[in-house]
Write a protein that holds these residues in place. Structure first.
Motif, PDB file in Angstrom:
ATOM      1  N   CYS A   7       0.852  -1.199   0.000  1.00 45.36           N
ATOM      2  CA  CYS A   7       0.000   0.000   0.000  1.00 45.36           C
ATOM      3  C   CYS A   7       0.882   1.241   0.000  1.00 45.36           C
ATOM      4  CB  CYS A   7      -0.960   0.012   1.177  1.00 45.36           C
ATOM      5  SG  CYS A   7      -0.197   0.275   2.800  1.00 45.36           S
ATOM      6  N   LEU A   8       2.055   1.110   0.639  1.00 46.09           N
ATOM      7  CA  LEU A   8       2.990   2.236   0.686  1.00 46.09           C
ATOM      8  C   LEU A   8       3.628   2.457  -0.676  1.00 46.09           C
ATOM      9  CD1 LEU A   8       4.913   1.600   4.039  1.00 46.09           C
ATOM     10  CD2 LEU A   8       3.049   3.218   3.615  1.00 46.09           C
ATOM     11  N   ASP A   9       3.980   3.691  -0.946  1.00 46.45           N
ATOM     12  CA  ASP A   9       4.784   3.993  -2.128  1.00 46.45           C
ATOM     13  C   ASP A   9       6.110   3.241  -2.023  1.00 46.45           C
ATOM     14  OD1 ASP A   9       4.879   6.331  -4.388  1.00 46.45           O
ATOM     15  OD2 ASP A   9       6.882   5.776  -3.655  1.00 46.45           O
ATOM     16  N   PRO A  10       6.656   2.768  -3.146  1.00 44.94           N
ATOM     17  CA  PRO A  10       7.957   2.088  -3.091  1.00 44.94           C
ATOM     18  C   PRO A  10       9.061   2.944  -2.459  1.00 44.94           C
ATOM     19  CG  PRO A  10       6.923   1.722  -5.212  1.00 44.94           C
ATOM     20  CD  PRO A  10       6.059   2.712  -4.482  1.00 44.94           C
ATOM     21  N   ALA A  11       8.876   4.268  -2.423  1.00 46.92           N
ATOM     22  CA  ALA A  11       9.842   5.114  -1.725  1.00 46.92           C
ATOM     23  C   ALA A  11       9.880   4.785  -0.229  1.00 46.92           C
ATOM     24  CB  ALA A  11       9.489   6.593  -1.912  1.00 46.92           C
ATOM     25  N   PHE A  12       8.748   4.368   0.298  1.00 45.51           N
ATOM     26  CA  PHE A  12       8.660   4.026   1.725  1.00 45.51           C
ATOM     27  C   PHE A  12       8.819   2.527   1.956  1.00 45.51           C
ATOM     28  CE2 PHE A  12       6.215   7.893   1.132  1.00 45.51           C
ATOM     29  CZ  PHE A  12       6.672   8.705   2.159  1.00 45.51           C
ATOM     30  N   ALA A  13       8.519   1.726   0.930  1.00 43.09           N
ATOM     31  CA  ALA A  13       8.550   0.269   1.098  1.00 43.09           C
ATOM     32  C   ALA A  13       8.982  -0.403  -0.210  1.00 43.09           C
ATOM     33  CB  ALA A  13       7.181  -0.244   1.530  1.00 43.09           C
ATOM     34  N   PRO A  14      10.274  -0.304  -0.528  1.00 45.50           N
ATOM     35  CA  PRO A  14      10.742  -0.952  -1.761  1.00 45.50           C
ATOM     36  C   PRO A  14      10.803  -2.474  -1.645  1.00 45.50           C
ATOM     37  CG  PRO A  14      12.588   0.009  -0.553  1.00 45.50           C
ATOM     38  CD  PRO A  14      11.329   0.436   0.174  1.00 45.50           C
ATOM     39  N   GLY A  15      10.885  -2.982  -0.421  1.00 44.38           N
ATOM     40  CA  GLY A  15      11.108  -4.411  -0.223  1.00 44.38           C
ATOM     41  C   GLY A  15       9.835  -5.211  -0.254  1.00 44.38           C
ATOM     42  N   THR A  16       9.271  -5.339  -1.449  1.00 40.44           N
ATOM     43  CA  THR A  16       8.020  -6.079  -1.604  1.00 40.44           C
ATOM     44  C   THR A  16       7.964  -6.655  -3.021  1.00 40.44           C
ATOM     45  OG1 THR A  16       5.649  -5.948  -1.113  1.00 40.44           O
ATOM     46  CG2 THR A  16       6.607  -4.091  -2.328  1.00 40.44           C
ATOM     47  N   GLY A  17       7.103  -7.625  -3.223  1.00 35.35           N
ATOM     48  CA  GLY A  17       7.131  -8.383  -4.471  1.00 35.35           C
ATOM     49  C   GLY A  17       6.536  -7.677  -5.663  1.00 35.35           C
ATOM     50  N   VAL A  46       6.117  -8.295   2.946  1.00 32.45           N
ATOM     51  CA  VAL A  46       7.462  -7.752   3.140  1.00 32.45           C
ATOM     52  C   VAL A  46       8.458  -8.768   2.575  1.00 32.45           C
ATOM     53  CG1 VAL A  46       9.222  -7.095   4.831  1.00 32.45           C
ATOM     54  CG2 VAL A  46       6.830  -6.424   5.189  1.00 32.45           C
ATOM     55  N   ALA A  47       9.228  -8.343   1.584  1.00 26.88           N
ATOM     56  CA  ALA A  47      10.211  -9.218   0.929  1.00 26.88           C
ATOM     57  C   ALA A  47      11.596  -8.576   1.076  1.00 26.88           C
ATOM     58  CB  ALA A  47       9.845  -9.430  -0.534  1.00 26.88           C
ATOM     59  N   PRO A  48      12.309  -8.944   2.129  1.00 26.51           N
ATOM     60  CA  PRO A  48      13.521  -8.201   2.521  1.00 26.51           C
ATOM     61  C   PRO A  48      14.626  -8.187   1.469  1.00 26.51           C
ATOM     62  CG  PRO A  48      12.837  -9.733   4.255  1.00 26.51           C
ATOM     63  CD  PRO A  48      11.984 -10.021   3.069  1.00 26.51           C
ATOM     64  N   ALA A  49      14.651  -9.136   0.563  1.00 27.15           N
ATOM     65  CA  ALA A  49      15.739  -9.170  -0.424  1.00 27.15           C
ATOM     66  C   ALA A  49      15.736  -7.938  -1.325  1.00 27.15           C
ATOM     67  CB  ALA A  49      15.633 -10.436  -1.273  1.00 27.15           C
ATOM     68  N   TYR A  50      14.577  -7.279  -1.480  1.00 22.63           N
ATOM     69  CA  TYR A  50      14.484  -6.093  -2.345  1.00 22.63           C
ATOM     70  C   TYR A  50      14.484  -4.805  -1.540  1.00 22.63           C
ATOM     71  CZ  TYR A  50      12.708 -10.122  -4.808  1.00 22.63           C
ATOM     72  OH  TYR A  50      12.572 -11.370  -5.312  1.00 22.63           O
ATOM     73  N   ASP A  51      14.713  -4.947  -0.234  1.00 24.00           N
ATOM     74  CA  ASP A  51      14.619  -3.781   0.642  1.00 24.00           C
ATOM     75  C   ASP A  51      15.899  -2.950   0.574  1.00 24.00           C
ATOM     76  OD1 ASP A  51      13.246  -2.177   2.380  1.00 24.00           O
ATOM     77  OD2 ASP A  51      13.314  -3.525   4.095  1.00 24.00           O
ATOM     78  N   HIS A  52      15.809  -1.713   1.009  1.00 25.25           N
ATOM     79  CA  HIS A  52      16.981  -0.851   1.164  1.00 25.25           C
ATOM     80  C   HIS A  52      16.956  -0.284   2.572  1.00 25.25           C
ATOM     81  CE1 HIS A  52      17.984  -0.977  -3.079  1.00 25.25           C
ATOM     82  NE2 HIS A  52      16.711  -0.840  -3.317  1.00 25.25           N
ATOM     83  N   ALA A  53      18.075  -0.421   3.274  1.00 21.54           N
ATOM     84  CA  ALA A  53      18.200   0.173   4.607  1.00 21.54           C
ATOM     85  C   ALA A  53      17.055  -0.242   5.535  1.00 21.54           C
ATOM     86  CB  ALA A  53      18.285   1.706   4.508  1.00 21.54           C
ATOM     87  N   GLU A  54      16.502  -1.423   5.283  1.00 22.61           N
ATOM     88  CA  GLU A  54      15.427  -1.962   6.142  1.00 22.61           C
ATOM     89  C   GLU A  54      14.213  -1.032   6.235  1.00 22.61           C
ATOM     90  OE1 GLU A  54      17.823  -2.599   9.583  1.00 22.61           O
ATOM     91  OE2 GLU A  54      18.953  -4.170   8.587  1.00 22.61           O
ATOM     92  N   LEU A  55      14.023  -0.210   5.188  1.00 22.99           N
ATOM     93  CA  LEU A  55      12.875   0.706   5.191  1.00 22.99           C
ATOM     94  C   LEU A  55      11.567  -0.053   5.343  1.00 22.99           C
ATOM     95  CD1 LEU A  55      13.790   3.016   2.156  1.00 22.99           C
ATOM     96  CD2 LEU A  55      13.878   3.612   4.574  1.00 22.99           C
ATOM     97  N   THR A  56      11.423  -1.117   4.580  1.00 20.33           N
ATOM     98  CA  THR A  56      10.145  -1.824   4.503  1.00 20.33           C
ATOM     99  C   THR A  56       9.856  -2.591   5.788  1.00 20.33           C
ATOM    100  OG1 THR A  56      10.673  -2.074   2.175  1.00 20.33           O
ATOM    101  CG2 THR A  56       8.771  -3.301   2.993  1.00 20.33           C
ATOM    102  N   SER A  57      10.877  -3.297   6.293  1.00 18.47           N
ATOM    103  CA  SER A  57      10.638  -4.060   7.525  1.00 18.47           C
ATOM    104  C   SER A  57      10.436  -3.113   8.705  1.00 18.47           C
ATOM    105  CB  SER A  57      11.760  -5.073   7.780  1.00 18.47           C
ATOM    106  OG  SER A  57      13.013  -4.510   7.561  1.00 18.47           O
ATOM    107  N   ASN A  58      11.101  -1.956   8.700  1.00 18.58           N
ATOM    108  CA  ASN A  58      10.847  -0.969   9.750  1.00 18.58           C
ATOM    109  C   ASN A  58       9.418  -0.445   9.681  1.00 18.58           C
ATOM    110  OD1 ASN A  58      13.111  -0.493  11.529  1.00 18.58           O
ATOM    111  ND2 ASN A  58      14.244   0.182   9.737  1.00 18.58           N
ATOM    112  N   ALA A  59       8.940  -0.164   8.486  1.00 14.92           N
ATOM    113  CA  ALA A  59       7.557   0.316   8.339  1.00 14.92           C
ATOM    114  C   ALA A  59       6.576  -0.741   8.839  1.00 14.92           C
ATOM    115  CB  ALA A  59       7.270   0.671   6.877  1.00 14.92           C
ATOM    116  N   ALA A  60       6.807  -1.989   8.448  1.00 17.61           N
ATOM    117  CA  ALA A  60       5.899  -3.070   8.859  1.00 17.61           C
ATOM    118  C   ALA A  60       5.920  -3.246  10.373  1.00 17.61           C
ATOM    119  CB  ALA A  60       6.280  -4.371   8.160  1.00 17.61           C
ATOM    120  N   ALA A  61       7.115  -3.254  10.952  1.00 13.10           N
ATOM    121  CA  ALA A  61       7.222  -3.411  12.412  1.00 13.10           C
ATOM    122  C   ALA A  61       6.483  -2.269  13.114  1.00 13.10           C
ATOM    123  CB  ALA A  61       8.684  -3.451  12.835  1.00 13.10           C
ATOM    124  N   ASN A  62       6.650  -1.066  12.568  1.00 11.47           N
ATOM    125  CA  ASN A  62       6.000   0.106  13.156  1.00 11.47           C
ATOM    126  C   ASN A  62       4.469  -0.021  13.109  1.00 11.47           C
ATOM    127  OD1 ASN A  62       4.813   2.927  13.052  1.00 11.47           O
ATOM    128  ND2 ASN A  62       6.919   3.379  13.670  1.00 11.47           N
TER     129      ASN A  62
END
Ligand SMILES: [Mn+2]
Length: 310
Positions: free
Chosen positions: A234-244, A276-292
């Motif tokens: 749902c997030l823009d890839p700028a906020f969550a690049p680590g997804t399929g 959340v697909a961490p292999a495509y993530d940068h700086a853990e942006l996506t996993s941080n957003a999900a955890a939050n």
């Protein structure tokens, strides 16, 4: 059975689930139903890891922490290749957890939501209201030649009567798709707030008409048990690049946070955060957003329980 990608850490470093933990997190490390980039099986581990930055987990908006009431059930032990076998194995595991805890499920791809809704409907004995954040409508009736996958669960849930149609609410929708798929939920009586309709509405004040419409809809139907399904795309890839299946021009983290915080007093009974697909993530942006978001949800539940008791 213990696959290498299953988590050995805990969300917020919470203890294992027990009778002392009314709230619980469980991972569903399954990504056998993705249509584009695989890797969401690594989501639970990455989201838990990211959650460790939240320290004492006291949420600044709710001024409360889920710690002390939260346990981690680990990742469900599931078959690794067959969607049918996975869902069959998942049902009794999910039901056992739902009976004892208010659950937050960490995916995994979005195909896990259908068996979860089946388990919730069985437990509550009635269809659920659903708030669904996603770039994708997930109402496709054919999954590239297969009947079911990560993009069909909304259609299937409505067809099966798992969802009260008028209380199905989608936010962030923007992917390619024909009108009959894109607007299926609305055609069935539900609400859709596309990413385009939400552009520029980020603060609680700006979002007020949207929040009011969602509240009114739930109230008009007697506040059915409400499930939150949050696809991180749902997030823009700028906020969550680590997804399929990333889709540009999406929601902001602050926008999603505003909705979760402002609606925290509604009758939520469970949630998932998926894709959340961490292999495509940068700086853990996506996993941080999900955890939050999972933390915000749980903190909101604790706050709602507290204010009901007061
Ligand atoms: Mn999606």
């Amino acid at each position: 059975m213990n696959f290498a990608f299953l988590s050995n850490n805990a969300f917020l470093k919470a203890p294992p689930v027990s009778d002392a933990t009314p709230f619980a997190v469980a991972g569903v490390a399954w990504d056998g139903s993705v249509t584009n980039r695989p890797g969401a099986r690594f989501g639970p581990r990455a989201v838990r890891e990211a959650s460790h930055m939240l320290c004492d987990a006291t949420h600044p908006h709710f001024d409360t922490s889920p710690l002390g009431q939260l346990g981690d059930a680990g990742d469900l032990a599931l078959p690794n290749t067959s969607l049918v076998a996975m869902r069959e194995a998942m049902m009794p595991l999910a039901e056992a957890l739902i009976r004892r805890h208010h659950m937050a499920w960490i995916g995994g791809d979005h195909s896990i939501t259908l068996p979860l809704l089946r388990a919730y409907k069985a437990w509550f004995g009635r269809p659920l209201a659903v708030i669904h954040f996603d770039a994708h409508c997930d109402t496709w009736q054919d999954h590239f030649g297969e009947p079911s996958g990560h993009g069909t669960w909304v259609y299937e849930a409505i067809q099966e009567g798992l969802v009260q149609r008028e209380c199905m609410v989608q936010l962030g929708i923007r992917s390619a798709g024909t009108r009959d798929a894109r607007e299926y939920v609305q055609d069935q009586g539900g609400l859709i707030f596309t990413a385009r309709a939400l552009r520029g509405l980020e603060s609680p004040g700006q979002l007020a008409p949207v929040l009011r419409a969602i509240r009114a809809r739930m109230a008009a139907h007697g506040h059915p048990p409400l499930y939150l399904s949050l696809d991180i795309d749902c997030l823009d890839p700028a906020f969550a690049p680590g997804t399929g299946t990333p889709e540009p021009a999406g929601m902001s983290s602050a926008q999603v946070a505003s909705v979760l915080e402002e609606l925290a007093d509604l009758n939520f009974v469970g949630m998932d955060c998926v894709e959340v697909a961490p292999a495509y993530d940068h700086a853990e942006l996506t996993s941080n957003a999900a955890a939050n978001f999972v933390w915000t949800y749980l903190s909101g539940r604790v706050a709602a329980t507290r204010s009901r008791a007061a």
